[in-house]
Enzyme design. Structure first.
Site, short mmCIF file in Angstrom:
data_model
loop_
_atom_site.label_atom_id
_atom_site.label_comp_id
_atom_site.label_asym_id
_atom_site.label_seq_id
_atom_site.Cartn_x
_atom_site.Cartn_y
_atom_site.Cartn_z
CB CYS A 115 -0.88 -0.05 1.24
SG CYS A 115 -2.05 1.31 1.30
CB CYS A 122 -5.20 13.98 1.31
SG CYS A 122 -6.29 13.91 -0.13
CB CYS A 126 -12.92 12.15 2.42
SG CYS A 126 -12.56 12.25 0.65
CB CYS A 129 -10.18 10.28 5.07
SG CYS A 129 -8.46 9.93 4.67
CB CYS A 352 -3.50 0.13 3.88
SG CYS A 352 -2.98 0.51 2.25
N1 SAH Z 1 -7.20 9.26 -2.04
C1 SAH Z 1 -7.50 8.01 -2.61
C2 SAH Z 1 -6.62 6.88 -2.14
C3 SAH Z 1 -6.25 6.85 -0.67
S1 SAH Z 1 -7.57 6.52 0.46
C4 SAH Z 1 -8.97 7.68 -2.42
O1 SAH Z 1 -9.64 8.36 -1.66
O2 SAH Z 1 -9.43 6.75 -3.06
C5 SAH Z 1 -7.76 4.76 0.25
C6 SAH Z 1 -9.14 4.22 0.67
O3 SAH Z 1 -9.27 4.23 2.12
C7 SAH Z 1 -10.29 5.04 0.13
O4 SAH Z 1 -11.28 4.22 -0.43
C8 SAH Z 1 -10.77 5.74 1.36
O5 SAH Z 1 -12.07 6.13 1.20
C9 SAH Z 1 -10.54 4.72 2.46
N2 SAH Z 1 -10.58 5.29 3.81
C10 SAH Z 1 -10.11 6.47 4.21
N3 SAH Z 1 -10.35 6.67 5.52
C11 SAH Z 1 -10.99 5.58 5.97
C12 SAH Z 1 -11.49 5.18 7.26
N4 SAH Z 1 -11.40 5.98 8.33
N5 SAH Z 1 -12.09 3.99 7.36
C13 SAH Z 1 -12.18 3.18 6.29
N6 SAH Z 1 -11.73 3.50 5.05
C14 SAH Z 1 -11.14 4.70 4.88
FE1 SF4 Z 2 -7.72 12.23 0.47
FE2 SF4 Z 2 -8.50 10.57 2.40
FE3 SF4 Z 2 -10.30 11.57 0.70
FE4 SF4 Z 2 -8.52 9.73 -0.17
S1 SF4 Z 2 -10.12 9.42 1.37
S2 SF4 Z 2 -9.11 11.67 -1.19
S3 SF4 Z 2 -6.72 10.29 1.09
S4 SF4 Z 2 -9.08 12.77 2.17
#
Ligand code: SAH
Ligand code: SF4
Length: 381
Positions: A115, A122, A126, A129, A352
């Site tokens: 990973c 970032c 979101c 996250c 990851c």
């Molecule tokens: N920025 C990219 C890749 C990194 S995040 C993206 O958003 O796709 C990788 C994955 O982890 C994404 O699907 C994201 O939604 C998920 N993720 C992030 N935070 C999380 C959390 N707290 N619990 C479960 N999944 C999470």
């Molecule tokens: Fe960025 Fe986290 Fe959203 Fe992926 S899930 S785009 S790492 S803020």
């Protein structure tokens, strides 16, 4: 291109670690050398794990001396390595400028999924996250991205050791939004696929995006890796709250772009992985699953459900096992292929998909990591 750095004499040096074959060939042409030198150097770095230019014996003394003046092979600086009882291994990497990113290797039978992070922090914020909560610090260079693959293999002493492939799969699901660091991510993924470097199958390298649609459209013309999209909601009203970039590029435009991406591939059997983080009481109800089934009815995909991993101040909860099963069942009954992400590496706080990297103080950091412990991606790609 890889970042230019300066040595103690103030000379700029190119970090050869991050150059794709095409870039490396151009580099040798630019310095008045034959372009086949690129193949030799790629093999030294990525097949043999060599960083010492002086030791690249088939280059000729004159060329090595010239390279030593202008170039270097500089892998990422590992500040810690942790091993889980289940075999998961995590590295914390310090990048120039002081930030930290993390890389996780998840062995699973004959397969090893790495990973990889693409940015320090970032910018997309979101709501669920922890990387997003940290804010954006900077893009990783191509050398810092491919360097994560290099160091994973190096750490097992597996360059040319006959131990088999330690890294068989790569998921761009660590810290950061890969499509917002387009050129460096594409150069690094080229090296993952390149036979003179890692030779990983294009189906086994997965880019995950939250939906930067113009960049995804652009990717269709220059990459063949597998695609995962972070959907997390079956309608725009809900996705607007969870994934703010949805306000700019709503679900219909993301699905259109993702479909075009896989249709542009020569391999007609490919599907998009739809990632859906399940958050208790927010997007995990059977009606959400039914709405998702309708939304994705004709969309070529498999669905990966990710039970939410909580962290302090997230304000969200992980759903119960029953809620996850109910959601899963609705989608399976509707005919979808659905996987649920499983827990790996929790005793080393490996996570990851919600990696934290540098945070304010150690206490908060370890709390978040503990909370993030079980977000391992092992079923994608
Ligand atoms: N920025 C990219 C890749 C990194 S995040 C993206 O958003 O796709 C990788 C994955 O982890 C994404 O699907 C994201 O939604 C998920 N993720 C992030 N935070 C999380 C959390 N707290 N619990 C479960 N999944 C999470
Ligand atoms: Fe960025 Fe986290 Fe959203 Fe992926 S899930 S785009 S790492 S803020």
């Amino acid at each position: 291109m890889s970042a230019l750095v300066t040595d103690s004499d103030g000379q700029p040096r190119v970090n050869l670690l991050g150059l794709s074959l095409r870039q490396m060939e151009q580099f040798f042409l630019d310095i008045g050398e034959k372009k086949f030198r690129a193949q030799q150097v790629l093999k030294w770095i990525h097949h043999a794990g060599v960083t010492d230019i002086a030791g690249m014996s088939n280059l000729g003394k004159g060329l090595r001396e010239k390279l030593l003046q202008i170039a270097e092979v500089r892998p990422p600086e590992v500040v810690s390595q942790s091993d889980s009882a289940d075999g998961t291994r995590k590295w914390a990497i310090r990048v120039d400028g002081g930030g930290l990113v993390e890389t996780v290797l998840i062995p699973d039978g004959g397969r090893g999924t790495l990973c990889v992070s693409s940015q320090v922090g970032c910018s997309l914020d979101c709501s669920f996250c922890s990387t997003g909560k940290q804010g954006f610090q900077r893009d990783l260079s191509a050398a810092e991205i491919i360097g994560q693959v290099w160091l994973a293999i190096k750490s097992y002493d597996a360059f040319q050791s006959g131990k088999g492939r330690i890294v068989t799969n790569v998921v761009m699901m660590g810290m950061g939004e890969p499509l917002l660091n387009f050129d460096n991510v594409v150069a690094a993924m080229d090296l993952m696929l390149e036979d003179l470097a890692y030779g990983i199958s294009k189906r086994r390298v997965t880019l995950s995006t939250s939906g930067v649609v113009p960049a995804l459209d652009r990717l269709a013309g220059c990459s063949e890796v597998s695609l995962a999209i972070s959907l997390h909601a079956p309608n725009d009203a809900l996705r607007d709250q969870l994934v703010p970039i949805n306000r700019k590029y709503p679900i219909a435009s993301l699905l259109r772009s993702a479909r075009a991406y896989i249709e542009a591939q020569r391999d007609s059997k490919r599907v998009v992985t739809v990632e859906y983080t399940l958050i208790a009481g927010v997007n995990d109800q059977p009606e959400h699953a039914r709405e998702l089934a309708v939304l994705l009815r004709d969309f070529p995909c498999k669905i990966n459900l990710i039970p939410f991993n909580s962290f302090p101040q997230s304000g969200y909860q992980r759903p119960s096992g029953n809620a996850v099963s109910r959601f899963w069942q609705v989608l399976v009954d509707a005919g979808f292929v659905v996987t649920v992400r499983t827990t790996r590496g929790d005793d080393i706080d490996a996570a990851c998909g919600q990696l934290v990297g540098q945070v304010v103080d150690r206490t908060r950091r370890s709390e978040r990591h503990r909370a993030a412990a079980d977000t391992q991606v092992i079923q994608v790609g």
